[in-house]
Design an enzyme around this catalytic site. Structure first.
Site: not given
Ligand code: PGA
Length: 250
Positions: A9-11, A94, A96, A166, A172, A213, A234-235
């Site tokens: 997920n590149w956000k 998600h 967010e 999640e 993150g 993470s 993510g990251g």
């Protein structure tokens, strides 16, 4: 029997230009990995270019969100049929989106139905906050999210979905849930709720990812848990070491 699925997920990172440069860097490495379904979810405007860049490989493309209506006066939204020429997957609900953009359980349920109607694989996100976790509410909250997301879905539709558990406190933050924590919620809450709704045969066929993470260093340990079928990343999906992460997911 459940194929592991690793999704990046590149956000809100990378433009169409930098997304293509990145995919060109990792494409061959990802394509060489056997036995793992691999998906990248670029920002919407980079999706067509990334879809073009992964043509002929086994890398799938997903969107990070989608609206449930077919068309109309919904400023800023994207309809399912705008995604289907480029995407096979879509991340829905998600945390967010729930926290910053007001997504509700009801809306997520409508989006899942719309995605399935268009042949997209929903990656449905659930997970508790730190406060809920500390208050001992994880099981009831996450179970409720699963029930709301799958309300009115047939067994066949449920099997076509992927779920990502999640814990919000692990996203993150560098604070991964331990394998025991993640596995016990994924098995004892998410899959148990699906078993309650659809029965064991169906629940055993639904893939459940862990997210929060995840890195190339901790993925193998997470995947060793029998109930964890992959990761939503993510990251660590923004770096070339995403190849190593996906390779370590077997
Ligand atoms: P993270 O994000 O891997 O950066 O923790 C996970 C996610 O939000 O899907």
């Amino acid at each position: 029997m459940r194929t592991p699925i690793i999704a990046g997920n590149w956000k809100m990172n990378k433009t169409a230009v930098t997304a293509v440069a990145f995919i060109e860097e990792i494409r061959a490495g990802l394509d060489a990995i056997e036995g793992v379904e691999i998906v990248v979810c670029p920002p919407a405007l980079a999706i067509p270019a990334v879809a073009e860049a992964v043509k002929g490989t086994k890398i799938g493309v997903g969107a990070q969100n989608m609206y449930f209506e077919e068309s109309g006066a919904y400023t800023g939204e994207l309809a399912p049929n705008m995604l289907t020429p480029f995407c096979q997957y879509v991340i829905l609900g998600h945390s967010e989106r729930r926290a910053y953009f007001g997504e509700t359980d009801e809306g997520v349920n409508k989006k899942i139905k719309a995605a399935l109607a268009h042949g997209l694989t929903p990656m449905v996100c659930v997970g508790e906050s730190l406060a809920q976790n500390e208050a001992g509410e994880t099981h009831s909250f996450v179970s409720g999210q699963v029930r709301a997301a799958f309300a009115g879905l047939t067994a066949e539709q449920a099997i076509a979905c992927v779920i990502a558990y999640e814990p919000i406190w692990a996203i993150g933050t560098g604070k991964t849930a331990t394998v025991e924590q993640a596995g016990s919620i994924i098995g004892g809450t998410v899959r148990a709720t699906l078993t309650d709704i659809y029965g064991n045969d169906v629940a055993q066929q639904i893939r459940i990812q862990y997210g929060g993470s995840v890195t190339e260093k901790n993925i193998a340990e997470l995947m060793a848990h029998p109930d964890i079928d992959g990761a939503l990343v993510g990251g660590a999906s923004l770096k070339p070491t995403f190849v190593e992460l996906a390779a370590n997911a077997k």
